[in-house]
Design an enzyme around this catalytic site. Structure first.
Site, short mmCIF file in Angstrom:
data_model
loop_
_atom_site.label_atom_id
_atom_site.label_comp_id
_atom_site.label_asym_id
_atom_site.label_seq_id
_atom_site.Cartn_x
_atom_site.Cartn_y
_atom_site.Cartn_z
N SER A 41 -0.83 8.56 -3.38
CA SER A 41 0.32 7.88 -2.80
C SER A 41 -0.12 6.89 -1.71
O SER A 41 -0.90 5.99 -1.97
CB SER A 41 1.33 8.91 -2.28
OG SER A 41 2.60 8.33 -2.12
N ASP A 153 4.31 9.68 -8.50
CA ASP A 153 3.52 9.89 -7.28
C ASP A 153 2.44 10.96 -7.44
O ASP A 153 2.71 12.08 -7.87
CB ASP A 153 4.48 10.30 -6.16
CG ASP A 153 3.91 10.11 -4.77
OD1 ASP A 153 2.79 10.59 -4.53
OD2 ASP A 153 4.58 9.47 -3.94
#
Length: 260
Positions: A41, A153
């Site tokens: 991320s 993510d």
């Protein structure tokens, strides 16, 4: 004399991931060279810029100039609120359009296959596509379609990708954990609801997970929101201060490795 290869695992944490800049700054000032990086991320975003050769001073300028509204390319919310094209363009520009395998520092970028739950690690191919996948916070960004997969993510499966830098060949692993949950009373936007929910879930996963890093750096970020870029300088300073406190331990790890 042979030197140990130092791997840096940069964890997710939304805006709090800017503390990674402070971590990198401290390591650089103390002449501790990072040989490889893995990121999930925001850790993937920061790691990609650094691996492309940008110094921390340049990255700080980019962070301070960041305006979330300029990169919020809203769409009709079917799979997510944001298309993510503007972020992809930003990454493409600052990594000079290079593929991952041509960056100055070896880089691993973590994403999650939404359909299988599999952890996907990018070691080659488009940097901007891989980072776009890694930052695809469920419910906020539209998942990234790539190589026949629907990706979200990286923090969903591996918030602090220590195992990735280990697999890349690191002898000593330094991890930067920015997952501390902010205690907040009011969510003013749907983004806040999603981010706080993810923070709570993943903070619990990290808390109960054995993270096999030689050095764990945990900046003091409890008062900062993962969805707000209002305290950039303070978050960077927190990362630098936390790393400064660990320098002697890092040096000892290096010395012990050389003496083994």
């Amino acid at each position: 004399m042979a030197k140990p290869k130092i791997g840096l695992a940069l964890g997710s944490g939304g805006a709090r991931g800017l503390a990674h800049l402070g971590v990198l700054s401290s390591l650089h000032k103390h002449q501790i060279e990072v040989d490889m990086i893995a990121g999930s991320s925001m850790g993937a975003l920061v790691g990609s810029f650094y691996a492309a050769g940008h110094d921390v001073a340049t990255m700080k300028k980019v962070a301070k100039a960041f305006k979330r509204r300029l990169y919020a390319d809203y769409t009709v919310p079917k799979l997510g609120f944001l298309k993510g094209d503007r972020v992809r363009q930003l990454v493409h520009a600052y990594t000079f359009g290079k593929p991952i395998e041509e960056l100055q520092i070896p880089l691993g970028i973590v994403a999650c296959d939404l359909q299988t739950g599999e952890k996907i690690v990018f070691r080659k191919g488009s940097v901007s596509d891989a980072v776009r996948a890694s930052i695809s916070i469920p419910g906020i960004f539209i998942p990234q379609r790539l190589d026949g997969r629907l990706l979200v993510d990286g923090a969903v499966v591996d918030r602090i990708p220590v195992s990735v830098v280990k697999d890349m060949g690191a002898d000593i692993i330094i991890a930067s954990d920015v997952s501390r949950v902010r205690k907040t009373e009011t969510a003013v936007h749907i983004f806040d609801v999603i981010m706080q929910s993810m923070d709570i879930l993943q903070n619990e996963l990290v808390r109960h997970q054995t993270i096999a890093a030689d050095i764990m750096i945990r900046p003091s970020l409890e008062t900062y929101s993962s969805s707000s870029f209002a305290n950039i300088e303070e978050m960077i300073s927190a990362g630098e201060e936390a790393t400064n406190r660990m320098i002697s331990k890092i040096r000892k790890e290096i010395e012990n490795w050389e003496g083994s």
